[in-house]
Design an enzyme around this catalytic site. Structure first.
Site, PDB file in Angstrom:
ATOM      1  N   CYS A   3       0.844  -1.188   0.000  1.00 17.72           N
ATOM      2  CA  CYS A   3       0.000   0.000   0.000  1.00 17.72           C
ATOM      3  C   CYS A   3       0.882   1.241   0.000  1.00 17.72           C
ATOM      4  O   CYS A   3       2.110   1.156   0.008  1.00 17.72           O
ATOM      5  CB  CYS A   3      -0.944   0.011   1.203  1.00 17.72           C
ATOM      6  N   CYS A   6       3.644   1.552   2.559  1.00 12.52           N
ATOM      7  CA  CYS A   6       4.898   0.856   2.225  1.00 12.52           C
ATOM      8  C   CYS A   6       5.817   1.782   1.431  1.00 12.52           C
ATOM      9  O   CYS A   6       7.024   1.878   1.701  1.00 12.52           O
ATOM     10  CB  CYS A   6       4.609  -0.403   1.412  1.00 12.52           C
ATOM     11  N   ASP A 415      -0.773  21.230 -29.492  1.00 14.56           N
ATOM     12  CA  ASP A 415       0.119  21.102 -30.641  1.00 14.56           C
ATOM     13  C   ASP A 415      -0.704  21.378 -31.899  1.00 14.56           C
ATOM     14  O   ASP A 415      -1.897  21.084 -31.939  1.00 14.56           O
ATOM     15  CB  ASP A 415       0.706  19.687 -30.680  1.00 14.56           C
ATOM     16  N   ASP A 614       0.121  14.746 -30.624  1.00 12.77           N
ATOM     17  CA  ASP A 614      -0.110  13.492 -31.345  1.00 12.77           C
ATOM     18  C   ASP A 614       1.166  12.857 -31.851  1.00 12.77           C
ATOM     19  O   ASP A 614       1.132  11.762 -32.396  1.00 12.77           O
ATOM     20  CB  ASP A 614      -1.056  13.723 -32.528  1.00 12.77           C
ATOM     21  N   ASP A 618       6.072  15.337 -29.285  1.00  9.03           N
ATOM     22  CA  ASP A 618       5.317  15.901 -28.166  1.00  9.03           C
ATOM     23  C   ASP A 618       5.575  15.155 -26.859  1.00  9.03           C
ATOM     24  O   ASP A 618       5.082  15.574 -25.811  1.00  9.03           O
ATOM     25  CB  ASP A 618       3.815  15.860 -28.473  1.00  9.03           C
TER      26      ASP A 618
END
Length: 726
Positions: A3, A6, A415, A614, A618
């Site tokens: 978890c 930890c 973009d 895309d 990028d």
């Protein structure tokens, strides 16, 4: 790691080591990112410090180390999936018998038989982790699960075997196997949902690394070519690149010329002419011709290497929601354990003759009712319903961090190519000098451009296909960087840019020059078609703006977003696209590092920034942004690197994704509020705070039902997302 507690403990251990400047442990990706002084401490020493507190650490950047980590993750996921399904199968009859069929003969023994494998076989991980934490004097969610289910199970077994112990005291021997078994099943389901949401985090890095070729053709001092591993290339080496090969490292062309697809760097679809003196970048693709270049940057220093490192650091960073979970886990678990012990001691001391029995029941009730089932389900159920809702609407959301951050987003960077625009060139206009001659010349222009491999020529041929039938051209020759020429029926024809016209002394009248200038002002590329003496037609080729872009930008601005467009293209092109879409702010001529730096500047100004892209180019900006969104028609690497993916070219899905994020985060907050509110009310009642006033003492069986009800309420609230409009 079991978890967030930890992860917190490992992080604290790493940061205490001499020579460690900073250590960040990401529970979701199961990775540690450590900045250290190798003169003081070595990775193996860091591994030993982790081993000393009951965990393990896999070190290495080699291909085999990456594969080993991925294999371990896959094995863990498959094992958890199988155990979760079996746990649910066993939990259903346990719940049914406990609620409706306790009058059956040997019902308690049937429940015992069903609960035993569920608790100690399928749920053994909770007990193993709790024991590890106990050995190292720490606690986690696993500790609370193990204590509550373990005590409920042992108490139930005692009541099953020795019911007369309670009967002689005038009490019924209740069993609480459902409080043990159903809790285990619910917590495992939550962990499985979490694991599914965070799986596959290394795929983007693997694809980025795969862009670099494994071998190169190096030119030796005596002039002969020698194939060698890319790792052996040093700055100053001369490399030969042939048609269809990827460029291995960054450098400068010294001989030859070719068109290179640099979409991973610039994001623009048109190949770039490379000749002597031109810069080339690792991972880009050579389309035509051969050339030699001198290596300047190799390995991690290349542009591709920098992108890989940026994505790696972004993936290893800690999400804001994780930090809150760390704090909650660190406080909640020990507080509940302390309350349960104090409850037992208080009853034992103050409860009179029945103090011991009632104290034990109250202690079990506190642990059962405080089991973090509702908290464990609050986020993953809302996230999974939100993800499903998004998938139905072509929006892929990869994790809760993206949902949380998108809710806060107040600036978004787009973009241009492939995001705001279609990402493919097409003919916008064609002007014939003599329109009556176009039927005569269209087949010639079509056949000439069909012989070219340039993307602009492909746009022209696609445009002319419905109108033309090919003719046989002779003496076709490609003229690098200018166009193409050929002969038909003893007449020479040319198709290309203005330089090609000038070289062949082909004149242009004032009207055509004015028209060409007008198209250039609209940021389109102008192509010319001519015979040996005059221009026959001019064409404008551009990358069209998506039909959804203007409405998407308008909606984003209406939602309070600051919208900026970035592009590697020219200022004229960017300006024209910005005007067409209503983008008030844009930046042109941007390299990947420039885009990332711009996003960082917005973040320094206090903005929560979303990046929509895309292309591979990028990836760096996507890694830096608070919320990274990829368009599904683009690069697989951009999609893998992004936290959200729009699985179509429709830009209006971005505002929809933001609305979905806001709805989902609102639901998560409601779930967490009710989960905590439930515990704030339920724990004191379970401890017996009402007993002095009205004699009410909560039965552990009712506590189990209340715990289950809290989980049902959280899941039901999450399911409301399915019917919300986005």
């Amino acid at each position: 790691m079991g978890c967030a507690a930890c992860a917190n403990r490992i992080e604290n251990t790493l940061n205490k080591q001499p020579g460690v400047k900073s250590g960040v442990v990401n529970f979701a990706t199961q990775t540690a990112q450590v900045e250290f002084d190798p003169g003081i401490v070595q990775p193996q020493q860091l591994k030993q410090s982790i081993l000393s507190i009951g965990y393990d650490l896999l070190i290495g950047e080699t291909e085999s180390a990456r594969e080993e980590a991925e294999d371990q993750q896959k094995r863990k996921y498959k094992s958890l999936k199988a155990r979760t399904i079996l746990a649910i199968v066993l939990a259903i009859p346990i719940a049914a018998i406990s609620m409706f069929f306790m009058e059956l003969p040997y019902a308690a023994y049937i429940l015992w038989a069903l609960a035993t494998p569920l608790v100690f076989w399928l749920g053994r991980g909770f007990f193993i982790n709790a024991w590890k934490q106990a050995r190292h004097r720490s606690v986690s969610m696993d500790t609370l699960v193990a204590l509550s289910t373990g005590i409920a199970y042992i108490f139930s077994v005692f009541n099953t075997l020795f019911p007369e112990f309670w009967h002689t005291r005038g009490m019924h021997a209740h069993v609480y196997y459902e409080a043990a078994g159903v809790v285990i099943a619910f917590i495992m389901l939550g962990k499985f949902l979490e694991e599914r949401a965070t799986s596959g985090t290394t795929s983007a890095l693997k694809k980025l690394i795969g862009l670099q070729p494994k071998t190169v053709m190096a030119i030796m001092a005596d002039g002969h070519a020698l194939e060698m591993p890319v790792e052996k290339v040093l700055p100053g080496d001369t490399i030969l690149v042939r048609p269809g090969e990827k460029i291995p490292v960054d450098g400068k062309v010294t001989a030859g010329n070719s068109f290179v697809d640099e979409s991973m760097v610039s994001g623009e679809p048109l190949p770039v002419l490379k000749e002597t003196g031109s810069s080339v970048f690792a991972g880009t693709f050579n389309q035509q011709g051969s050339f030699r270049f001198v290596a300047e940057k190799v390995g991690a220093d290349t542009l591709l290497g920098n992108i890989i490192q940026a994505v790696k650091e972004a993936q290893g960073s800690k999400a804001p929601v994780q930090k809150r979970v760390d704090k909650i886990a660190g406080i909640f678990v020990p507080v509940v354990i302390a309350i349960s012990i104090l409850t037992f001691l208080a009853w034992w001391w103050l409860g009179g003759d029945e103090g011991l029995v009632r104290g034990l029941l109250a202690m079990v009730t506190v642990l059962v009712i405080a089991c973090p089932c509702a908290m464990g389900l609050a986020t993953p159920t809302a996230v999974m319903v939100g993800i499903g809702k998004g998938a139905e609407n072509n929006i892929l959301i990869k994790d809760a961090e993206a949902l949380e951050q998108a809710c806060k987003m107040n600036a978004i960077v787009l973009d241009k190519t492939g995001t705001v625009t279609e990402g493919k060139p097409s003919v916008k206009n064609i002007e014939w000098v003599n329109p009556l001659q176009q039927n005569e010349y269209i087949p010639i222009l079509f056949s000439l451009e069909k012989a070219s491999e340039h993307p602009l020529a492909g746009a022209v041929t696609s445009f002319l296909i419905p109108k033309a039938s090919p003719v046989q051209m002779q003496n076709v020759r490609r003229i690098e960087g200018k166009g193409i020429a050929g002969t038909y029926d003893q007449e020479s024809y040319f198709a290309g840019n203005e330089k090609l016209m000038q070289e062949n002394n082909i004149g242009m009248d004032a009207n055509l020059r004015e028209k060409a200038s007008e198209w250039e002002e609209q940021a389109n590329t102008v192509l010319y078609f001519a015979n040996h003496s005059e221009i026959l037609a001019i064409l404008s080729v551009g990358d069209p703006v998506k039909s959804s872009s203007a409405s998407a930008v308008h909606e984003l601005r209406r939602m309070g977003m600051e919208v900026t467009m970035l592009t590697g293209d020219t200022f004229k092109t960017a300006d024209a696209v910005a005007k067409n879409t209503g983008v008030a702010d844009f930046r042109a001529g941007m390299l990947p590092a420039d885009k990332a730096a711009f996003i960082a500047s917005l973040q320094k100004a206090g903005k929560t920034v979303g990046m929509v892209g895309d292309g591979i180019n990028d990836s760096h900006a996507l890694a830096v942004a608070d919320v990274s969104i990829a368009m599904g028609k683009g690069s697989d690497i951009a999609i893998d690197a992004a936290k959200m993916t729009i699985m179509s070219s429709d830009l209006t899905l971005i505002p929809a994704a933001i609305r979905l994020s806001r709805n989902t985060v609102r639901t998560i907050r409601q779930n967490l509020f009710w989960a905590f509110f439930y515990n704030v009310i339920a724990i004191p009642v379970a401890a017996g705070v009402l007993y002095p006033f009205n004699g009410f003492l909560l039965n552990p069986m009712i506590a189990g039902a209340a715990m289950a009800l809290s989980s049902v309420s959280v899941v039901s609230n999450s399911l409301r997302l399915k019917w919300m409009k986005i």
